[in-house]
Write a protein that holds these residues in place. Structure first.
Motif, PDB file in Angstrom:
ATOM      1  N   SER A   1     -41.031  10.587  20.553  1.00 26.08           N
ATOM      2  CA  SER A   1     -42.074   9.659  20.095  1.00 26.08           C
ATOM      3  C   SER A   1     -43.468  10.209  20.368  1.00 26.08           C
ATOM      4  O   SER A   1     -43.632  11.185  21.098  1.00 26.08           O
ATOM      5  CB  SER A   1     -41.918   8.333  20.850  1.00 26.08           C
TER       6      SER A   1
ATOM      7  N   ARG B   1     -39.636   6.478  33.783  1.00 33.83           N
ATOM      8  CA  ARG B   1     -38.458   5.608  33.797  1.00 33.83           C
ATOM      9  C   ARG B   1     -37.748   5.603  35.151  1.00 33.83           C
ATOM     10  O   ARG B   1     -37.752   6.610  35.846  1.00 33.83           O
ATOM     11  CB  ARG B   1     -37.470   6.065  32.723  1.00 33.83           C
TER      12      ARG B   1
ATOM     13  N   ARG C   1     -37.759  -4.141  28.670  1.00 35.44           N
ATOM     14  CA  ARG C   1     -38.606  -4.802  27.654  1.00 35.44           C
ATOM     15  C   ARG C   1     -37.839  -5.961  27.022  1.00 35.44           C
ATOM     16  O   ARG C   1     -38.395  -7.028  26.786  1.00 35.44           O
ATOM     17  CB  ARG C   1     -39.068  -3.783  26.604  1.00 35.44           C
TER      18      ARG C   1
ATOM     19  N   PHE D   1     -35.813   4.835  19.917  1.00 33.40           N
ATOM     20  CA  PHE D   1     -37.234   5.140  20.129  1.00 33.40           C
ATOM     21  C   PHE D   1     -37.807   6.115  19.084  1.00 33.40           C
ATOM     22  O   PHE D   1     -38.868   6.684  19.289  1.00 33.40           O
ATOM     23  CB  PHE D   1     -37.492   5.713  21.537  1.00 33.40           C
TER      24      PHE D   1
END
Ligand code: GYE
Length: 332
Positions: free
Chosen positions: A51, A128, A186, A212
């Motif tokens: 991304s 993460r 999320r 993603f």
């Protein structure tokens, strides 16, 4: 599951980390870049290049390491856990001073982290988190993803109000990589607000991973539109999947940002461009520029200093009407 709140309270692990760092220091004989002559060697295993967020994060790590004068060993795992495990194992074999990594998924790390512990190399998580024995890593430098999910739901309230949407809200969710902390958290934060405040009117009618990526977002959104042509809202766990979904929505003859209201997370430049074109309605920022903070922590850990268990990142939220003004100031 590793409870991120534990990061704030857990005192254990920090002491252990200090010991690890102190031991690691013995090899080099000096206390790292803070006054010592030995250059810190940092082994960094990146998730991949899935991304815009990830590219900005990679650039930030590389330039901050250069700035700090570290010897950086960098590898891109192409979103595969086995690649990350081999990279970490090779850093252990090379006797780097500190290992940092952004774990692609939360589980399956105990064995390799125990190998690092046995080699007395401290491990710093960045971006993460993992679901591991918390004594196996020193700290996490990264965002509060559960809060990002909550913030996304709060932004959706505003978006719906602005659009004058009345009645039930049918939501499609594009999840991040299955088993990754930002995908799990999320979704959790978003659902928390939805269940507490919108149990009667909001409903997630479809939810699936788009890994993603733009391609994933486009493909999954096209399938969503087939099975649920009456979707009101898209919540995408990152901008890239949102941008892919916009292409699918347009291909289906609908207007993104109008026929389907869109909330995404990250705040990369392309996300802001789509928002300034009216195609995304709100973005929850997740800051990828973690490099400088990471280098600072690595220095402290290498010097045997105590660091906080979770070093969080400051972030903001943006509505569509702020996009044009904010765009020129975006750094990633
Ligand atoms: O939101 C997404 C990337 O872990 C916070 O990973 C990161 C996420 C980010 O691929 O775009």
């Amino acid at each position: 599951m590793l409870n991120r709140r534990n990061f704030l309270t857990a005192a254990i692990g920090v002491a252990a980390a200090g010991t690890l760092a102190a031991c690691a220091k013995e090899d080099g004989g000096t206390s790292g870049s803070s006054g010592g002559s030995k250059t810190i060697t940092l082994g960094f295993s990146q998730v991949g290049s899935e991304s815009g967020w990830r590219s900005a994060n990679t650039d930030s790590v590389k330039s901050a390491a250069k700035e700090a004068g570290y010897n950086l060993k960098f590898s891109d795992a192409q979103q595969k856990q086995e690649n990350q495990i081999s990279a970490i194992r090779s850093y252990i074999a090379q006797k780097v001073d500190v290992i940092a990594f952004s774990p692609v998924v939360v589980t399956g790390w105990d064995a390799i982290l125990n190998e690092a512990k046995a080699a007395k190399i401290p491990v710093v998580l960045t971006d993460r988190s993992v679901e591991s024995d918390e004594s196996l890593f020193v700290t996490l430098v990264g965002s509060d993803f559960t809060d990002e999910g909550r913030r996304a739901a709060k932004m959706l309230e505003k978006v719906l109000e602005k659009a004058g949407h009345k009645g039930p809200v049918k939501i499609a969710q594009l999840e991040g990589t299955t088993g990754a902390a930002p995908a799990i958290e999320r979704a959790k934060g978003f659902k928390e607000v939805m269940d507490a405040d919108h149990a009667d009117d909001w409903k997630i009618v479809v939810s699936q991973t788009g890994d993603f990526t733009r391609a994933g977002g486009k493909q999954v959104m096209a399938a969503f539109l087939q099975s649920n042509p009456d979707i009101d809202v898209l919540f995408a766990h990152n901008d890239d999947m949102g941008i892919g979904a916009i292409q699918a929505i347009e291909a289906a003859g609908k207007k993104p940002g109008k026929d389907i209201l869109i909330v995404t997370v990250d705040g990369v430049k392309d996300g802001f461009i789509a928002m300034s074109e009216g195609k995304i309605n709100a973005i929850v920022e997740c800051n990828p520029l973690l490099g400088p903070q990471l280098m600072e922590v690595v220095k402290k850990v290498h010097a045997g200093e105590t660091v906080e268990r979770w070093i969080k990142t400051e972030e903001s939220d943006f509505m569509q009407d702020q996009a044009k003004d904010a765009l020129p100031t975006r750094k990633y």
